[in-house]
Design a protein around this motif. Sequence first.
Motif, mmCIF file in Angstrom:
data_model
loop_
_atom_site.group_PDB
_atom_site.id
_atom_site.type_symbol
_atom_site.label_atom_id
_atom_site.label_comp_id
_atom_site.label_asym_id
_atom_site.label_seq_id
_atom_site.Cartn_x
_atom_site.Cartn_y
_atom_site.Cartn_z
ATOM 1 N N VAL A 1 -19.059 77.231 86.964
ATOM 2 C CA VAL A 1 -17.689 77.751 86.866
ATOM 3 C C VAL A 1 -17.700 79.274 86.988
ATOM 4 C CG1 VAL A 1 -15.724 78.033 85.300
ATOM 5 C CG2 VAL A 1 -16.790 75.797 85.577
ATOM 6 N N LEU A 2 -18.649 79.927 86.318
ATOM 7 C CA LEU A 2 -18.776 81.382 86.431
ATOM 8 C C LEU A 2 -19.085 81.805 87.860
ATOM 9 C CD1 LEU A 2 -20.712 82.553 83.254
ATOM 10 C CD2 LEU A 2 -18.462 83.284 84.009
ATOM 11 N N LEU A 3 -19.912 81.036 88.549
ATOM 12 C CA LEU A 3 -20.238 81.343 89.934
ATOM 13 C C LEU A 3 -18.997 81.261 90.816
ATOM 14 C CD1 LEU A 3 -22.434 81.980 92.034
ATOM 15 C CD2 LEU A 3 -22.693 79.519 92.334
ATOM 16 N N GLY A 4 -18.180 80.260 90.610
ATOM 17 C CA GLY A 4 -16.955 80.123 91.381
ATOM 18 C C GLY A 4 -15.983 81.267 91.121
ATOM 19 N N LEU A 5 -15.809 81.615 89.847
ATOM 20 C CA LEU A 5 -14.893 82.706 89.498
ATOM 21 C C LEU A 5 -15.382 84.049 90.022
ATOM 22 C CD1 LEU A 5 -13.885 81.796 85.834
ATOM 23 C CD2 LEU A 5 -12.446 81.729 87.871
ATOM 24 N N THR A 6 -16.666 84.328 89.826
ATOM 25 C CA THR A 6 -17.180 85.617 90.291
ATOM 26 C C THR A 6 -17.165 85.697 91.815
ATOM 27 O OG1 THR A 6 -19.451 84.796 90.105
ATOM 28 C CG2 THR A 6 -18.603 86.111 88.266
ATOM 29 N N SER A 7 -17.374 84.578 92.493
ATOM 30 C CA SER A 7 -17.328 84.591 93.953
ATOM 31 C C SER A 7 -15.932 84.934 94.455
ATOM 32 C CB SER A 7 -17.749 83.231 94.514
ATOM 33 O OG SER A 7 -19.082 82.954 94.184
ATOM 34 N N LEU A 8 -14.919 84.309 93.867
ATOM 35 C CA LEU A 8 -13.544 84.589 94.267
ATOM 36 C C LEU A 8 -13.151 86.038 93.958
ATOM 37 C CD1 LEU A 8 -11.684 81.330 93.205
ATOM 38 C CD2 LEU A 8 -12.091 82.162 95.509
ATOM 39 N N LEU A 9 -13.485 86.498 92.751
ATOM 40 C CA LEU A 9 -13.134 87.865 92.370
ATOM 41 C C LEU A 9 -13.878 88.889 93.214
ATOM 42 C CD1 LEU A 9 -12.957 87.580 88.484
ATOM 43 C CD2 LEU A 9 -11.071 87.980 90.072
ATOM 44 N N LEU A 10 -15.126 88.609 93.520
ATOM 45 C CA LEU A 10 -15.904 89.534 94.342
ATOM 46 C C LEU A 10 -15.328 89.616 95.755
ATOM 47 C CD1 LEU A 10 -18.380 91.345 94.107
ATOM 48 C CD2 LEU A 10 -19.767 89.454 94.896
ATOM 49 N N THR A 11 -14.899 88.501 96.288
ATOM 50 C CA THR A 11 -14.263 88.504 97.601
ATOM 51 C C THR A 11 -12.985 89.335 97.586
ATOM 52 O OG1 THR A 11 -15.170 86.311 98.056
ATOM 53 C CG2 THR A 11 -13.335 87.036 99.429
ATOM 54 N N LEU A 12 -12.169 89.138 96.560
ATOM 55 C CA LEU A 12 -10.920 89.903 96.461
ATOM 56 C C LEU A 12 -11.179 91.396 96.290
ATOM 57 C CD1 LEU A 12 -8.784 87.514 94.231
ATOM 58 C CD2 LEU A 12 -8.530 87.979 96.672
ATOM 59 N N LEU A 13 -12.157 91.746 95.462
ATOM 60 C CA LEU A 13 -12.449 93.165 95.257
ATOM 61 C C LEU A 13 -12.986 93.816 96.526
ATOM 62 C CD1 LEU A 13 -14.003 93.320 91.679
ATOM 63 C CD2 LEU A 13 -11.798 94.178 92.434
ATOM 64 N N ILE A 14 -13.798 93.104 97.267
ATOM 65 C CA ILE A 14 -14.324 93.665 98.514
ATOM 66 C C ILE A 14 -13.188 93.871 99.515
ATOM 67 C CG2 ILE A 14 -15.761 93.117 100.525
ATOM 68 C CD1 ILE A 14 -17.777 91.908 98.544
ATOM 69 N N LEU A 15 -12.246 92.948 99.551
ATOM 70 C CA LEU A 15 -11.123 93.094 100.467
ATOM 71 C C LEU A 15 -10.184 94.229 100.063
ATOM 72 C CD1 LEU A 15 -10.251 89.384 101.232
ATOM 73 C CD2 LEU A 15 -11.284 91.059 102.767
ATOM 74 N N LEU A 16 -10.192 94.614 98.797
ATOM 75 C CA LEU A 16 -9.347 95.719 98.349
ATOM 76 C C LEU A 16 -9.884 97.085 98.752
ATOM 77 C CD1 LEU A 16 -8.293 94.665 94.752
ATOM 78 C CD2 LEU A 16 -6.832 94.901 96.749
ATOM 79 N N HIS A 17 -11.145 97.168 99.105
ATOM 80 C CA HIS A 17 -11.734 98.454 99.467
ATOM 81 C C HIS A 17 -11.091 99.015 100.723
ATOM 82 C CE1 HIS A 17 -14.999 99.142 96.628
ATOM 83 N NE2 HIS A 17 -15.091 97.826 96.562
ATOM 84 N N LYS A 18 -11.074 100.321 100.784
ATOM 85 C CA LYS A 18 -10.497 101.015 101.924
ATOM 86 C C LYS A 18 -11.437 100.910 103.119
ATOM 87 C CE LYS A 18 -9.745 105.212 100.917
ATOM 88 N NZ LYS A 18 -9.386 106.592 100.669
ATOM 89 N N GLY A 19 -10.868 100.715 104.305
ATOM 90 C CA GLY A 19 -11.667 100.625 105.512
ATOM 91 C C GLY A 19 -12.250 101.982 105.879
ATOM 92 N N ARG A 20 -13.451 101.996 106.402
ATOM 93 C CA ARG A 20 -14.135 103.251 106.737
ATOM 94 C C ARG A 20 -14.062 103.597 108.218
ATOM 95 N NH1 ARG A 20 -14.340 105.356 101.946
ATOM 96 N NH2 ARG A 20 -15.702 104.310 100.493
ATOM 97 N N GLY A 21 -13.757 102.622 109.058
ATOM 98 C CA GLY A 21 -13.794 102.921 110.481
ATOM 99 C C GLY A 21 -12.900 102.001 111.270
ATOM 100 N N GLY A 22 -13.181 101.862 112.534
ATOM 101 C CA GLY A 22 -12.355 101.057 113.414
ATOM 102 C C GLY A 22 -12.839 99.637 113.542
ATOM 103 N N GLY A 23 -13.271 99.048 112.485
ATOM 104 C CA GLY A 23 -13.798 97.689 112.548
ATOM 105 C C GLY A 23 -12.735 96.656 112.250
#
Length: 83
Positions: free
Chosen positions: A10-32
Motif C-alpha cells: 500500500v505504501l508503494l502504491g501511494l508513494t508511486s502516485l505521489l512521486l509521479t504527481l510531484l515530478i509532474l509539478l516541477h518546472k520544465g527546463r527546456g524544449g522537451g
Amino acid sequence: MEILKIILLVLLGLTSLLLTLLILLHKGRGGGMSDMFGGGMSTSMGSSGVAEKNLNRFTVILGLSWGLVIVALGLIQRFAGES
C-alpha cells in the motif's frame, strides 16, 4: 509477515502516485516534453524560488522513501521462503 507485506505494498502504491504527481509539478527546463503539455505557460506563471526548493525537498524525500519500500519488499520476498 503478510500484514507487513500488505502495508508495504500500500505504501508503494501511494508513494508511486505521489512521486509521479510531484515530478509532474516541477518546472520544465527546456524544449522537451514539458513544452508540449503547456510548459510555455510556466514562464508567465513562474513559482517562487522557495516553493521550487520545497518541491525539490519533498520529491527527494519521497523518492528515498519509495526506494526504501522497494528494498524492504525485496528483502521480505528474498527471505520469506527460508523461514
